[in-house]
Motif scaffolding. Structure first.
Motif, short mmCIF file in Angstrom:
data_model
loop_
_atom_site.label_atom_id
_atom_site.label_comp_id
_atom_site.label_asym_id
_atom_site.label_seq_id
_atom_site.Cartn_x
_atom_site.Cartn_y
_atom_site.Cartn_z
N TYR A 4 0.82 -1.20 0.00
CA TYR A 4 0.00 0.00 0.00
C TYR A 4 0.87 1.27 0.00
O TYR A 4 1.91 1.33 0.69
CB TYR A 4 -0.92 0.02 1.21
N PRO A 5 0.45 2.30 -0.77
CA PRO A 5 1.25 3.53 -0.90
C PRO A 5 1.62 4.18 0.44
O PRO A 5 2.73 4.66 0.61
CB PRO A 5 0.36 4.45 -1.74
N LYS A 6 0.68 4.21 1.39
CA LYS A 6 0.98 4.85 2.67
C LYS A 6 2.09 4.10 3.40
O LYS A 6 2.95 4.70 4.06
CB LYS A 6 -0.28 4.92 3.54
N LEU A 7 2.11 2.78 3.27
CA LEU A 7 3.17 1.99 3.91
C LEU A 7 4.50 2.17 3.17
O LEU A 7 5.57 2.16 3.80
CB LEU A 7 2.77 0.52 3.98
N LEU A 8 4.45 2.34 1.85
CA LEU A 8 5.69 2.61 1.11
C LEU A 8 6.29 3.95 1.56
O LEU A 8 7.51 4.09 1.65
CB LEU A 8 5.43 2.62 -0.40
N LYS A 9 5.42 4.92 1.87
CA LYS A 9 5.92 6.20 2.39
C LYS A 9 6.55 6.01 3.77
O LYS A 9 7.57 6.64 4.09
CB LYS A 9 4.79 7.23 2.45
N GLN A 10 5.95 5.14 4.58
CA GLN A 10 6.54 4.82 5.89
C GLN A 10 7.94 4.23 5.69
O GLN A 10 8.88 4.57 6.40
CB GLN A 10 5.67 3.82 6.65
N ILE A 11 8.08 3.34 4.72
CA ILE A 11 9.37 2.71 4.44
C ILE A 11 10.39 3.76 3.99
O ILE A 11 11.55 3.73 4.43
CB ILE A 11 9.20 1.59 3.39
N GLU A 12 9.99 4.68 3.14
CA GLU A 12 10.89 5.76 2.70
C GLU A 12 11.41 6.55 3.90
O GLU A 12 12.59 6.89 3.98
CB GLU A 12 10.17 6.70 1.73
N GLN A 13 10.51 6.87 4.83
CA GLN A 13 10.89 7.60 6.03
C GLN A 13 11.83 6.77 6.91
O GLN A 13 12.82 7.27 7.44
CB GLN A 13 9.64 8.01 6.81
N LEU A 14 11.52 5.49 7.06
CA LEU A 14 12.36 4.60 7.88
C LEU A 14 13.76 4.47 7.30
O LEU A 14 14.74 4.41 8.04
CB LEU A 14 11.71 3.22 8.00
N GLU A 15 13.87 4.44 5.97
CA GLU A 15 15.20 4.35 5.35
C GLU A 15 16.08 5.52 5.77
O GLU A 15 17.27 5.36 5.98
CB GLU A 15 15.05 4.31 3.82
N LYS A 16 15.48 6.69 5.90
CA LYS A 16 16.23 7.87 6.34
C LYS A 16 16.59 7.76 7.82
O LYS A 16 17.71 8.06 8.22
CB LYS A 16 15.41 9.14 6.11
N GLU A 17 15.63 7.35 8.63
CA GLU A 17 15.83 7.33 10.08
C GLU A 17 16.87 6.31 10.53
O GLU A 17 17.64 6.57 11.45
CB GLU A 17 14.50 7.05 10.79
N VAL A 18 16.90 5.14 9.91
CA VAL A 18 17.80 4.09 10.42
C VAL A 18 19.24 4.24 9.95
O VAL A 18 20.12 3.52 10.41
CB VAL A 18 17.29 2.66 10.09
N ARG A 19 19.50 5.19 9.10
CA ARG A 19 20.89 5.43 8.67
C ARG A 19 21.78 5.83 9.85
O ARG A 19 22.99 5.69 9.80
CB ARG A 19 20.94 6.52 7.60
N TYR A 20 21.16 6.33 10.91
CA TYR A 20 21.92 6.81 12.06
C TYR A 20 21.90 5.83 13.23
O TYR A 20 22.27 6.17 14.34
CB TYR A 20 21.37 8.19 12.49
N TYR A 21 21.45 4.61 12.98
CA TYR A 21 21.40 3.61 14.06
C TYR A 21 22.81 3.17 14.42
O TYR A 21 23.67 3.05 13.54
CB TYR A 21 20.60 2.38 13.60
N PRO A 22 23.05 2.86 15.71
CA PRO A 22 24.35 2.30 16.08
C PRO A 22 24.51 0.93 15.44
O PRO A 22 23.61 0.09 15.51
CB PRO A 22 24.27 2.20 17.61
N SER A 23 25.63 0.69 14.81
CA SER A 23 25.79 -0.53 14.00
C SER A 23 25.85 -1.80 14.83
O SER A 23 25.63 -2.89 14.31
CB SER A 23 27.06 -0.42 13.15
N ASP A 24 26.14 -1.70 16.14
CA ASP A 24 26.31 -2.92 16.95
C ASP A 24 25.08 -3.28 17.78
O ASP A 24 25.07 -4.26 18.48
CB ASP A 24 27.51 -2.76 17.87
#
Length: 196
Positions: A4-24
């Motif tokens: 669903y398009p709204k969930l694809l938008k959620q995924i786009e946002q999550l891709e940005k947010e998790v770039r800063y996650y601690p790798s370990d």
């Protein structure tokens, strides 16, 4: 892909947010799931299977589909409990669709939205990876003999604010927190891993 398009938008946002996650932070989980054979069963477990484990199950369905990982996704509780209405409301706000007791993340891709108790089919041959989502469950269910591996992935219980004016906000916040963590984990198990 028919997500669903709204969930694809959620995924786009999550891709940005998790770039800063601690790798370990999730190293052991990611290593185990990368080594898991296709068709492995992932169980998200908490006490009543009415809030956190439901959030985790449906995010996991979505990300399993998006990253084409081939896991079997389930949730369960260690005791019977009713499904919290605010859980359903939060999932729908995020973009999942409810129809006739099934929650859908894509056209024709849904799973029953129901609270179930941990019980494993003894005939299953697929390995089971259990994710324990609440600290309270540790005392109630310290050992799941059917699980090949078991991981602690604790989250604060949103039921603590049931009946309060801020309940909808807290439920949505918890759903988003679980979604971010699982998106990161699933993305790192994918052949098309997101760049950091």
């Amino acid at each position: 892909m028919s997500i669903y398009p709204k969930l694809l938008k959620q995924i786009e946002q999550l891709e940005k947010e998790v770039r800063y996650y601690p790798s370990d932070r999730f190293v052991a989980i990611i290593a185990a799931l990368r080594a898991a054979p296709k068709g492995s069963q992932l169980y998200f477990v908490c006490r009543h299977n009415s809030r956190r484990s439901q959030f985790a199950e449906f995010w996991a369905h979505l990300f399993n589909e998006y990253f084409e990982l081939g896991f079997q996704i389930y949730s369960a509780g260690t005791a019977a409990g009713p499904l919290a209405p605010q859980t359903t409301a939060s999932l729908q706000e995020l973009g999942f669709s409810l129809s006739q007791g099934q929650l859908y993340w894509a056209e024709g891709k849904g799973s029953p939205l129901e609270s179930t108790v941990w019980a494993i089919d003894e005939q299953t041959e697929a390995p089971i990876y259990a994710f324990m989502l609440c600290s309270e469950v540790e005392a109630d269910c310290p050992y799941l003999p059917e699980a090949y591996q078991r991981f602690s992935l604790p989250y604060e219980d949103p039921s603590k604010v049931d009946g309060q004016a801020r309940a909808a906000f807290v439920y949505r916040q918890r759903a988003e927190e679980i979604g971010r963590d699982l998106f990161y984990i699933f993305s790192k198990c994918s052949q098309n891993e997101i760049s950091r």
